[in-house]
Design a protein around this motif. Structure first.
Motif, mmCIF file in Angstrom:
data_model
loop_
_atom_site.group_PDB
_atom_site.id
_atom_site.type_symbol
_atom_site.label_atom_id
_atom_site.label_comp_id
_atom_site.label_asym_id
_atom_site.label_seq_id
_atom_site.Cartn_x
_atom_site.Cartn_y
_atom_site.Cartn_z
ATOM 1 N N GLU A 132 53.196 -100.307 -71.963
ATOM 2 C CA GLU A 132 53.528 -99.424 -71.024
ATOM 3 C C GLU A 132 52.763 -98.017 -71.423
ATOM 4 O O GLU A 132 52.415 -97.292 -70.590
ATOM 5 C CB GLU A 132 55.316 -99.375 -70.875
ATOM 6 C CG GLU A 132 55.556 -100.341 -69.974
ATOM 7 C CD GLU A 132 57.130 -100.385 -70.266
ATOM 8 O OE1 GLU A 132 57.766 -99.884 -70.887
ATOM 9 O OE2 GLU A 132 57.675 -101.138 -69.511
ATOM 10 N N GLY B 268 50.148 -95.889 -69.062
ATOM 11 C CA GLY B 268 50.393 -94.562 -68.714
ATOM 12 C C GLY B 268 49.122 -93.753 -69.317
ATOM 13 O O GLY B 268 48.599 -92.874 -68.594
ATOM 14 N N SER C 182 46.510 -91.907 -66.600
ATOM 15 C CA SER C 182 46.350 -90.343 -66.447
ATOM 16 C C SER C 182 44.887 -90.265 -66.532
ATOM 17 O O SER C 182 44.502 -88.972 -66.379
ATOM 18 C CB SER C 182 46.953 -89.955 -67.808
ATOM 19 O OG SER C 182 46.177 -90.348 -68.939
#
Ligand code: NAP
Length: 337
Positions: free
Chosen positions: A58, A62, A66
């Protein structure tokens, strides 16, 4: 004057778009695999991280999200040291096509004691080779259903001076961690080339391609918080090493090229241009001992007996393949820039 067809030089900063394609990267949550996933996500493809740690996966998703607007990145649980895991991972994939799988995950132990999986295999051989062998067994139908799919296996320079001991694949005699690691990587490389021969014999359109990342250090790798953090002190103190080896972002590039470059053929090997340790990815000649078909066939049979799996591919129904034989002689023979 007759026009001369030349394949364009591969540009690591201008990757072809791959929207609509799906790629699986084992160990995509960290290290080189993370950067393979990040670079592939930038092509618009769906990228699945095969990871044994949900929180790490995870964090990687992320971080990629980004940096890559609109990234399509997912996670599937995968523990290559657990014989039950590859089948469950493939069941959980939820994909209708798989254009490439990058067999990247790996474990390298520096010190004794010898460690074993629950089923009694030496940990590095089991994770790096047997786990991926089983994964390809379970992925075979999905890869076969995707014309031109690719299996990209990550070898290592460490395997260049190593030989297998087929009578001691569990490394129970005279265990040396660095040697066991190098042998596990050599096993993966022999597997990739035996797989290439089997794919061709079956008339499959799936390609098996071999890569090695050169030498890659975390201290030369740009930060990707919270996946990987590098301090300024680390960066400065290791700067001279950058003349010899590279960061994991650059080390990801042979695998990324092996997935995306339309001119790459099954049975080829890609590695970094400068002494096989750093630099842009190029197709390079196979090391002599990698062409040992007898050892590769014996290793395949042993892996089948140890795992109960036997990766089998067929030609897709109604598909007429166009793949010619690989040159096996490196970039010059392949006329790629
Ligand atoms: N770095 C180099 O200089 C170098 C040189 C030659 C070849 N290679 C090869 O390149 C590949 C990546 O190396 P790296 O330097 O990026 O290593 P790394 O930073 O240690 O990352 C290894 C990855 O493999 C995963 N992994 C380990 N055991 C696993 C298991 N049982 N099931 C699923 N995933 C597992 C790790 O997951 P966790 O985060 O959960 O541990 C991690 O995602 C390896 O195959 C390695 O042999 C590296």
């Amino acid at each position: 004057m007759p026009s001369v067809h030349r394949t364009p030089r591969w540009d690591v900063h201008r990757l072809p778009r791959a929207r609509g394609k799906s790629f699986l990267v084992t160990g995509g949550n960290a290290g080189i695999g993370y950067f393979v996933a990040e670079q592939l996500a930038g092509t618009g493809a769906t990228v699945v991280l095969g990871s044994r740690d949900r929180a790490k996966a995870e964090a990687a998703i992320g971080s990629i999200g980004s940096r890559v607007p609109g990234a399509r990145v997912k996670y599937v649980p995968l523990d290559l040291a657990d014989p039950a895991s590859p089948a469950a991972s493939v069941d959980a994939l939820g994909l209708e096509r798989l254009d490439a799988v990058v067999l990247n995950a790996g474990v390298a132990l520096d010190h004794p004691p010898r460690r074993e999986t629950r089923d009694g295999h030496e940990l590095m051989f089991a994770t790096n080779h047997l786990g991926h062998f089983a994964l390809i067994h379970h992925l075979a139908p999905l890869l076969t259903a995707t014309p031109g799919s690719r299996i990209v296996t990550t070898g290592s320079f460490a395997a260049k001076s190593e030989r297998l001991d087929l009578d001691d694949l569990r490394s129970t005699q005279d265990y040396r961690p660095k040697r066991a690691y190098a042998r596990s990587k050599l096993a993966q490389m022999l597997f990739a080339l035996e797989l290439d021969r089997r794919l061709r014999a079956a008339g499959s359109t799936t390609l098996s391609v071999l890569v090695h990342p050169g030498g890659a250090l975390d201290s030369l790798t740009p930060s990707r918080p919270p996946v990987h953090l590098r301090t300024t002190g680390e960066r400065l103190s290791r700067l001279p090493l950058g003349l010899v080896v590279q960061g994991k972002d650059a080390a990801a590039r042979p695998a990324v090229r092996a997935v995306l470059d339309p001119s790459v053929r099954g049975g080829q090997m890609l590695g970094p241009r400068a002494f096989g340790l750093r630099g842009t990815p190029r197709i390079e000649p196979l090391w002599t001992h990698l062409t040992d078909t007898t050892t590769a066939a014996r290793l395949w049979a042993a892996s089948r007996d140890l795992t109960g799996n036997d990766p089998t591919f067929t030609a897709p129904a109604g598909f007429v393949g166009t793949e010619g034989p690989a040159t096996g002689h490196g970039e010059a023979g392949a006329s790629i820039g």
